[in-house]
Write an enzyme that holds these catalytic residues in place. Structure first.
Site, PDB file in Angstrom:
ATOM      1  CG  HIS A  26      -2.044   0.980   1.135  1.00  0.00           C
ATOM      2  ND1 HIS A  26      -3.371   0.613   1.150  1.00  0.00           N
ATOM      3  CD2 HIS A  26      -2.046   2.328   1.004  1.00  0.00           C
ATOM      4  CE1 HIS A  26      -4.139   1.676   1.046  1.00  0.00           C
ATOM      5  NE2 HIS A  26      -3.350   2.739   0.957  1.00  0.00           N
ATOM      6  CD  GLU A 217      -7.354   6.097   5.034  1.00  0.00           C
ATOM      7  OE1 GLU A 217      -6.273   6.713   5.168  1.00  0.00           O
ATOM      8  OE2 GLU A 217      -7.871   5.850   3.920  1.00  0.00           O
ATOM      9  CG  ASP A 314      -1.593   5.802   2.958  1.00  0.00           C
ATOM     10  OD1 ASP A 314      -1.960   5.427   1.821  1.00  0.00           O
ATOM     11  OD2 ASP A 314      -2.304   6.517   3.678  1.00  0.00           O
TER      12      ASP A 314
END
Length: 373
Positions: A26, A217, A314
């Site tokens: 990710h 999230e 991220d």
């Protein structure tokens, strides 16, 4: 901002965390630009930046990203996507992205990005995918010439608030033989469930294209449920609010007794990988229900309960981080050792959108690397 020259030694083992073989599932392309590259590309396009000094620009991104809100956090991408609108810009960012992953010990990385955000200067959707792949290929070749090995794949992403899901899904399938390994939806989560793109997900299912979905999230269990049901997600992007489906029944000096709700039970029993990103989860308020420090993150609880947790960055620019740093922070917070780190990498390898034989080879590389550490 964390740099590749920073050393991270694992307390107790003394292992060099950066040298350990890692898998990154990710990591956003438009969240991993080098500040110097951003400055140079902006200058070429005559775009104004909030700062033109590397350290000042890095600090600006970190300040803007520490808002506690995913919506505010996402506004920083207006700058990064603005300089990724040409073949040259896309190619350079992608090439350097691979360099930076390899320097951080990553041996396999899935790089996600939204082509629809990169056509403002006249490139077509197919052209931007091709430009990014050219950059990735060049980066992989550069790493090979340095005597190292890395493999990467694109995760083509649709913006969940837009109405181009099917178009982007078709784009992903067209390029599955040119570097695309899967599909994702991203962007503002609350109010934009996966069900909005059900037609796209239905199409992807007919084409056997793997799917991961940002869920859990900035929204809760219903978003995760939609990702699993409507999106047929094989992985959950972040997924940390799955912990809302866990109930701590009682605790004693040695044990914590937890019951799992139906969504959590499904995710754990089927080993659907959770793409957690610790620093980012703090910045966006994803773990606000549990606290505002890393030790409050439900990562450890999920890990101890047997969920397939993975560790990710991220957005390395926005969070001023690397995968090495994220592992180090988790070790500081929860006392993880080399064995735990190996589990996290094997979890990521098992969740990778690769053929079975390739996943097994990846697992062997990880085990060999950790044995040598």
């Amino acid at each position: 901002m964390d740099t590749n020259s920073t050393e991270y030694q694992l307390e107790g083992d003394g292992a060099d965390i950066r040298a350990l073989p890692k898998v990154s599932l990710h990591d956003h392309l438009d969240g991993g630009l080098r500040p110097q590259t951003l400055i140079e590309l902006a200058d070429e396009l005559d775009l104004e930046l909030p700062a033109t000094d590397v350290e000042e620009l890095s600090a600006w991104f970190e300040r803007q990203s520490n808002s506690g809100s995913l919506v505010e956090y996402l506004k920083t991408f207006d700058l990064t996507t603005a300089v990724m609108q040409t073949r040259a810009g896309l190619g350079r960012v992608a090439r350097e992205f691979v360099h930076d992953l390899a320097a951080d010990g990553v041996i396999y990385g899935e790089i996600r990005w939204a082509p629809e955000q990169h056509i403002a200067r006249g490139l077509s959707l197919d052209e931007v995918v091709e430009a990014v792949q050219e950059g990735l290929d060049q980066g992989v070749e550069d790493v090979r010439h340095q005597g190292r090995r890395i493999r990467v794949g694109q995760l083509v992403t649709a913006m969940r608030h837009a109405d181009r899901g099917l178009e982007i899904a078709e784009l992903a399938v067209r390029h599955r033989d040119n570097g695309v390994v899967g599909f994702d939806i991203a962007g503002a989560e609350a109010g934009f469930p996966a069900s909005r793109h059900r037609t796209a997900f239905d199409f992807l299912a007919t084409q056997f294209m793997p799917v991961t979905v940002h869920a859990g999230e900035a929204d809760g269990l219903e978003s995760i449920r939609s990702a699993l049901f409507d999106g047929r997600a094989l992985r959950l992007g972040h997924g940390v609010r799955l912990a809302e489906d866990l109930t701590i029944e009682r605790q004693d000096d040695e044990n914590t007794y937890v019951s799992l709700g139906p969504v959590a039970q499904w995710v754990r029993d089927r080993q659907i990988a959770l793409e957690t990103s610790p620093s980012s989860n703090l910045q966006t308020g994803a773990i606000a229900a549990w606290g505002d420090e890393l030790v409050d993150h439900p990562f450890d609880l999920l890990y101890q309960l047997g969920f397939r947790v993975t560790v990710n960055t991220d957005n390395r620019l926005q969070s001023g981080t690397t995968l090495t740093r994220e592992l180090s922070l988790l070790s500081d917070a929860f006392g993880y050792d080399l064995d735990d780190f190996e589990v996290f990498q094997l979890n990521a390898a098992a969740g990778a959108f690769l053929p079975l034989d390739d996943r097994e080879d990846l697992a062997e590389q990880i085990q060999d690397g950790f044995d040598e550490a």
